[in-house]
Write a protein that holds these residues in place. Structure first.
Motif, PDB file in Angstrom:
ATOM      1  N   ASP A   1       0.764  -1.226  -0.102  1.00 21.74           N
ATOM      2  CA  ASP A   1       0.080   0.180   0.055  1.00 21.74           C
ATOM      3  C   ASP A   1       0.803   1.376   0.080  1.00 21.74           C
ATOM      4  O   ASP A   1       0.727   2.261  -0.633  1.00 21.74           O
ATOM      5  CB  ASP A   1      -1.028   0.093   0.938  1.00 21.74           C
ATOM      6  CG  ASP A   1      -2.002  -1.024   1.057  1.00 21.74           C
ATOM      7  OD1 ASP A   1      -2.283  -1.395  -0.148  1.00 21.74           O
ATOM      8  OD2 ASP A   1      -2.789  -1.202   1.964  1.00 21.74           O
TER       9      ASP A   1
ATOM     10  N   GLY B   1       1.203   6.501  -6.865  1.00 22.92           N
ATOM     11  CA  GLY B   1       0.089   7.033  -7.437  1.00 22.92           C
ATOM     12  C   GLY B   1      -0.741   6.015  -8.356  1.00 22.92           C
ATOM     13  O   GLY B   1      -1.156   6.161  -9.160  1.00 22.92           O
ATOM     14  N   CYS B   2      -0.522   4.461  -7.840  1.00 19.52           N
ATOM     15  CA  CYS B   2      -1.494   3.587  -8.598  1.00 19.52           C
ATOM     16  C   CYS B   2      -2.023   2.659  -7.215  1.00 19.52           C
ATOM     17  O   CYS B   2      -1.838   2.936  -6.251  1.00 19.52           O
ATOM     18  CB  CYS B   2      -0.579   2.781  -9.388  1.00 19.52           C
ATOM     19  SG  CYS B   2       0.878   1.838  -8.405  1.00 19.52           S
ATOM     20  N   SER B   3      -2.788   1.493  -7.861  1.00 20.59           N
ATOM     21  CA  SER B   3      -3.316   0.524  -6.800  1.00 20.59           C
ATOM     22  C   SER B   3      -2.680  -0.207  -6.234  1.00 20.59           C
ATOM     23  O   SER B   3      -1.376  -0.594  -6.990  1.00 20.59           O
ATOM     24  CB  SER B   3      -4.553   0.231  -7.713  1.00 20.59           C
ATOM     25  OG  SER B   3      -4.004  -0.970  -8.452  1.00 20.59           O
TER      26      SER B   3
ATOM     27  N   THR C   1      -2.011  -3.068  -8.741  1.00 23.07           N
ATOM     28  CA  THR C   1      -0.792  -2.646  -9.692  1.00 23.07           C
ATOM     29  C   THR C   1       0.472  -2.904  -9.252  1.00 23.07           C
ATOM     30  O   THR C   1       1.535  -3.541 -10.106  1.00 23.07           O
ATOM     31  CB  THR C   1      -1.124  -1.194 -10.323  1.00 23.07           C
ATOM     32  OG1 THR C   1      -2.316  -1.056 -10.888  1.00 23.07           O
ATOM     33  CG2 THR C   1       0.095  -0.806 -11.206  1.00 23.07           C
TER      34      THR C   1
END
Lengths: 170, 508
Positions: free
Chosen positions: A133, A140-142, A145
């Motif tokens: 996380d 800036g991604c999930s 990803t």
């Protein structure tokens, strides 16, 4: 909004406490202290410009995100890409006592073969030791990803580092 | 020893360990450059976050409906109200976390494409950029997907990778804090991409339904629901000429003419909105644009069908409001801040030996969109001992005066929001331990975050009289005897009350 003087004092305190850590992170990404310093200088400039919006306690993570973005921007520059374009890494055998140094060179070379975002993912996960996380926040991604990117990058590294031996005593 | 698959081990052992060389970086020069960057973005900060403006309601002596119909490419467009909501969207909001776009976002494409058509010539005619700045194509979904597959990152990271972030009218989604971060509004924001310009020339924002009202008023996270446009003075000391008109198709158009800047907002029947600001000559840029042309461009934009699946009514925790930003407060509070911090450092010295106190004082911490702030006193101290890597140990001490924050730990799964200690979200795979205890009559919230032998602590002590103190410190390379969670918790609970006038901070 704080006064100019107090804002500057607060930022100088942050710089004092965190600059070297950011420089080391930028060095992990770029592999070059001069580039690292350039990246951190730009990142700190952007951070200071946004300092009034930085949440308490969030500045280190925000700074890391800016360093990530600046690094990725750097990687988009043609000269950086040219500089990093090399042939596939040769398989190396590592022997003590130079083993550790050579291993670092080998790993650095393998990381250079990754796409910029893959390299960032690996550096954040394994060298900066961030969680999925936190890595996602820095990029800036999930989280998904990050996981898929880590898997893909590790697959590439597995091939690039095949035949490389862990130094004795590890 | 050789492993069958030792890639992770190779990676960890291959981490460079050369010492960090001395840095010749001039932090004062960094700050000077930062001021220049901020100056270029000032308009964006004030405008993009909420698109604000100023006071009195005047009558726009124009037939705005006529302008819109004349210039709209498809005059037969309709603006359906849609299915509506089972609740009042104005008092609803989105979760505080930012949305992630793992696939191409049709809303972003529609906004980008429509804005280029609607505002492109307007900006060129105003002299904001040359016509060739519009000579670009929006990246195809295929190209974006290829980048996402190759490099990871979400859709908007892929657009950036493709260089689209350098083009004009590049909209990107934003979560905008509401009620101190307890929830958020959602918008797509496009800012002037000319970073070489001294001042950004424009900002355009497409607001999703939820969390805002069509009534003009002070913008930003000052009130809830938030206002998207205000009729009070902002760009200049004078209130703008402000006008509102409800069109036959259900849209509401609001305009504000500040003389050197123009602003406009369109509220759509489906509960969404579009706002824009244009800094034409407030810094002597010499751009020119008529209010009629801006109104026509605004009305040429389509109504967007946003994803409102996460919009829900929200029950906000009762929180003493944050303070309106007051540039004079830090100086006025400096004596109290220095006395408070000196007293705190004396207690720290008593616990850990004589520390080195760095600069610090009263600092307003803007929250949300920057219109309100938390009032804090803060300083850094360096401990008289190093960690196990022989690196100096620093501690940040920050007092929070009442207003703009909540005590204790955030609810599980929530972001930091208005809380002072961030305990991460569920699924975090880091060793992140949070706890809430009572120590000597004070509630203390702690977060311990260790990665391998490196540990950081965030410890907040809350006094029942309404103030709190947060200490933040970290050690690398292993535990330092006498400087761990237990000792730091005791320290936070023992720090003296800050100096301030409680009467000033009382609320009904």
């Amino acid at each position: 909004m704080q006064s100019k003087e107090q804002r500057e004092d607060e930022f100088k305190s942050f710089d004092l406490a965190h600059r070297d850590r950011l420089r080391r992170y930028a060095y992990y990404l770029s592999g070059d202290w001069h580039q690292a310093d350039d990246i951190v200088q730009k990142a700190l400039t952007k951070l200071f410009a946004a300092w009034h919006r930085v949440e308490p306690g969030g500045a280190p993570a925000y700074a890391r995100r800016i360093v990530t973005n600046v690094y990725l921007s750097h990687r988009r520059l043609a000269w950086v890409r040219r500089e990093r374009a090399t042939d596939d890494m040769p398989v190396q055998r590592i022997e003590a006592p130079q083993a550790e140094v050579e291993l670092r060179l080998t790993v650095a070379g393998a990381l250079d073969k990754l796409a910029a975002r893959e390299r960032v993912t690996i550096v954040l996960r394994y060298w900066e030791e961030l969680s999925v996380d936190e890595t996602a926040a820095a990029m800036g991604c999930s989280a998904g990803t990050v996981k898929s990117q880590t898997s893909r990058a590790m697959g590439k590294l597995r091939r690039l580092l095949a035949g490389t031996r862990v130094p004795a005593g590890a | 020893m050789e492993h069958h698959d030792h890639t992770e081990q190779l990676l960890l052992q291959g981490r460079p360990d050369d010492p960090v060389p001395p840095s010749g970086m001039d932090i004062k020069q960094v700050m000077r450059r930062g001021y220049r960057v901020q100056a270029r973005r000032n308009a964006a900060i004030g405008g993009a976050a909420a698109t604000g403006i100023a006071a009195i309601a005047a009558v726009l002596a124009l037939s705005l409906t006529g302008i819109g119909d004349e210039q709209t490419p498809d005059a037969a467009r309709t603006f359906p109200a849609g299915e509506g909501f089972d609740f009042n969207p104005a008092t609803a909001a989105y979760p505080p976390d930012h949305p992630v776009y793992d696939s191409p976002d049709p809303v972003g494409r529609e906004l980008n494409t429509a804005a280029k058509d609607a505002f492109g010539d307007l900006a060129v005619d105003a002299g904001i950029f040359d016509a060739d700045a519009l000579d670009y194509e929006f990246p195809s979904d295929e190209a974006a997907l290829e980048v996402m597959e190759e490099q990871g990152g979400d859709y908007y990271a892929a657009l950036s990778e493709l260089g689209f972030n350098l083009e004009q009218f590049n909209f990107a989604p934003r979560a905008i804090d509401a009620k101190g971060g307890q929830a958020s509004l959602r918008a797509y924001v496009a800012l002037d991409s000319n970073e070489e310009a001294e001042n950004l020339a424009y900002g355009i924002a497409g607001f999703q339904p939820g969390g805002w009202t069509a009534e003009p008023g002070p913008t930003g996270d000052v009130a809830f629901p938030q206002h998207l446009i205000t009729d009070e003075a902002s760009w200049t000391d004078e209130a703008p000429e402000f006008a509102t008109e409800t069109l036959d198709d259900g849209r509401i158009l609001m305009t504000a003419d500040h003389g050197c800047a123009l602003e406009a907002a369109v509220m759509y029947p489906n509960g969404s909105a579009l706002t824009s600001w244009w800094d034409l000559d407030c810094e002597g840029q010499g751009h020119q644009m008529s209010l009629q042309d801006l109104a026509a461009a605004m009305l040429a934009m389509p109504q967007i069908d946003y994803d409102t699946s996460e919009l829900a009514p929200v029950e906000f925790l009762d929180m003493q409001p944050a303070w309106p930003v007051d540039e004079s407060w830090p100086a006025a509070a400096d004596a109290d801040a220095q006395a408070s911090l000196d007293a705190a450092v004396a207690v720290i010295d008593g616990a850990f030996g004589e520390t080195e106190r760095h600069d610090g004082g009263a600092v307003g911490l803007p929250t949300g969109t920057g219109e309100v702030e938390q009032r804090t006193y803060t300083t850094d101290v360096t401990m008289p001992f190093n960690d196990r890597l022989d690196v100096s140990i620093n501690m940040n001490v920050r007092y929070f005066l009442p207003g703009g924050w909540l005590p204790g730990l955030p609810p599980e799964g929530a972001g930091t929001g208005p809380y002072l200690v961030d305990c991460g979200a569920p699924g975090d795979d880091k060793d992140d331990v949070c706890a809430e205890t009572e120590v000597d009559g004070r509630t203390v919230a702690t977060r311990t975050w260790c990665v391998a032998d490196d540990c950081s602590w965030f410890i907040a002590a809350y006094d029942e009289s309404g103030w709190a103190v947060l200490i933040e410190t970290s050690v690398n390379g292993g535990q330092v005897d006498g400087y761990g969670l237990e000792e730091l918790t005791a320290l936070a609970a023992a720090l003296p009350a800050p100096t301030y006038d409680p009467a000033e901070y009382e609320t009904d």
